[in-house]
Design a protein around this motif. Structure first.
Motif, PDB file in Angstrom:
ATOM      1  N   ASP A 182       0.836  -1.214   0.000  1.00  0.00           N
ATOM      2  CA  ASP A 182       0.000   0.000   0.000  1.00  0.00           C
ATOM      3  C   ASP A 182       0.864   1.254   0.000  1.00  0.00           C
ATOM      4  OD1 ASP A 182      -2.334  -1.355  -0.055  1.00  0.00           O
ATOM      5  OD2 ASP A 182      -2.793  -1.142   2.088  1.00  0.00           O
ATOM      6  N   GLU A 183       1.928   1.240   0.821  1.00  0.00           N
ATOM      7  CA  GLU A 183       2.820   2.405   0.881  1.00  0.00           C
ATOM      8  C   GLU A 183       3.531   2.606  -0.456  1.00  0.00           C
ATOM      9  OE1 GLU A 183       3.946   2.445   5.647  1.00  0.00           O
ATOM     10  OE2 GLU A 183       5.043   1.118   4.284  1.00  0.00           O
ATOM     11  N   ASP A 186       1.038   4.159  -2.881  1.00  0.00           N
ATOM     12  CA  ASP A 186       0.856   5.581  -2.553  1.00  0.00           C
ATOM     13  C   ASP A 186       2.055   6.402  -3.003  1.00  0.00           C
ATOM     14  OD1 ASP A 186      -1.566   5.401  -1.395  1.00  0.00           O
ATOM     15  OD2 ASP A 186      -0.847   5.424   0.687  1.00  0.00           O
ATOM     16  N   ASN A 190       2.119   9.475  -5.628  1.00  0.00           N
ATOM     17  CA  ASN A 190       2.515  10.831  -5.222  1.00  0.00           C
ATOM     18  C   ASN A 190       3.704  11.322  -6.050  1.00  0.00           C
ATOM     19  OD1 ASN A 190       0.550  11.022  -3.249  1.00  0.00           O
ATOM     20  ND2 ASN A 190       1.845  10.147  -1.659  1.00  0.00           N
TER      21      ASN A 190
END
Ligand code: HSE
Length: 285
Positions: A182-183, A186, A190
């Motif tokens: 998930d990180e 993300d 970004n």
């Protein structure tokens, strides 16, 4: 004698850890070089008392050696060491350009990136090019194992520099060893948003894309007053706030016209946390 100015830089920009970097309009280092039988270095200016003049221990000495360009080198520091603004990189970049010209070595700016990065390795233990690349090439840079990609960019920023010191080694020591899927998703989202924002000179996209849930939260713990300063900058109109490089400098992206209010809000917030600071109102350029 040759004189070269090289700008401060900000690396990472949150989501681009060890990859993204930008050149800033101010502050900057100025390096003067003259041919000499062997290299000597003298250092004046911001934080010069902390910088070794022994060519074996100074970034610039490593650059002179790599270019086989012995010289009398005078460094006037505008970029304070241990600031998160690429202090050693600015000196290394300026010296690389100056010595390359002084001895007609014929290297392009791109070819000088790994040479200046060798100087960085002497100071930080690792040859990161994420500060030397933007200092040499300007604008926004993306550094990977395959090389450097540069785009011209112009985005207003405020950099607030507290009167505290955070060593790059300590700041690297708190970087997590792993991240979840998930990180990762993300972070890719970004970082991509930020890169598009730079190519469009769009402070909203750049500010949004600086969000980072992996490295930055650990590093902010090393900077007294960080949360307070971040909130103050956002309230004053910043589109995004993050740690500059390894810290303790804090970078706020904004729209033209908002810099003065943001600079003053950040300095006041540090003050309320008992930390003296100064702010640079500048532009990625
Ligand atoms: N990317 C580096 C870091 C910048 O954040 O540790 C300092 O070299």
């Amino acid at each position: 004698m040759l004189t070269v100015r090289a700008p401060a830089t900000s690396a990472n920009l949150g989501s681009g850890f060890d990859v993204f970097g930008v050149a800033l309009g101010t502050p900057a280092d100025v390096v003067r070089v003259e041919r000499a039988p062997e290299t000597t270095i003298s250092v004046t200016g911001a934080g010069s008392e902390y910088i070794p003049e022994d060519p074996e221990k100074n970034t610039v000495g490593a650059v002179a050696k790599a270019l086989d360009a012995p010289a009398r080198i005078r460094i006037d520091k505008g970029v304070r060491p241990s600031s998160g603004l690429g202090s050693s990189a600015a000196s290394a970049a300026a010296a690389a350009v100056a010595l390359n010209a002084l001895y007609d070595r014929g290297r392009t700016r791109e070819e000088l990136v790994p040479i200046a990065a060798e100087g960085e390795a002497l100071v930080s233990g690792e040859a990161h090019a994420d500060n030397v690349a933007p200092s040499l090439l300007g604008g926004f840079t993306v550094v990977t194992d395959d090389g450097v990609t540069q785009v011209d960019a112009s985005v207003p920023v405020v950099v607030c520099l507290p009167d505290i010191s955070v060593s790059t080694r300590d700041a690297r020591g708190v970087v997590p060893e792993s991240a979840t899927m998930d990180e990762l998703v993300d972070t890719v989202g970004n970082a991509a948003t930020l890169a598009v924002g730079m190519s469009r000179n769009d402070p909203d996209l750049v500010g949004t894309g600086m969000a980072d849930t992996v490295v930055t939260p650990e590093r902010t713990k090393l900077i007294d007053g960080y949360d307070r300063v971040r909130e103050a900058a956002l309230e004053a109109g910043a589109t995004g706030v993050t740690v500059s490089g390894a810290g303790p400098g804090i970078l706020a992206v904004c729209h033209r016209g908002d810099q003065r209010a943001i600079a003053s809000a950040m300095v006041d917030a540090f003050d309320a946390a008992g930390v003296e600071s100064r702010a640079y109102q500048t532009t990625v350029s």
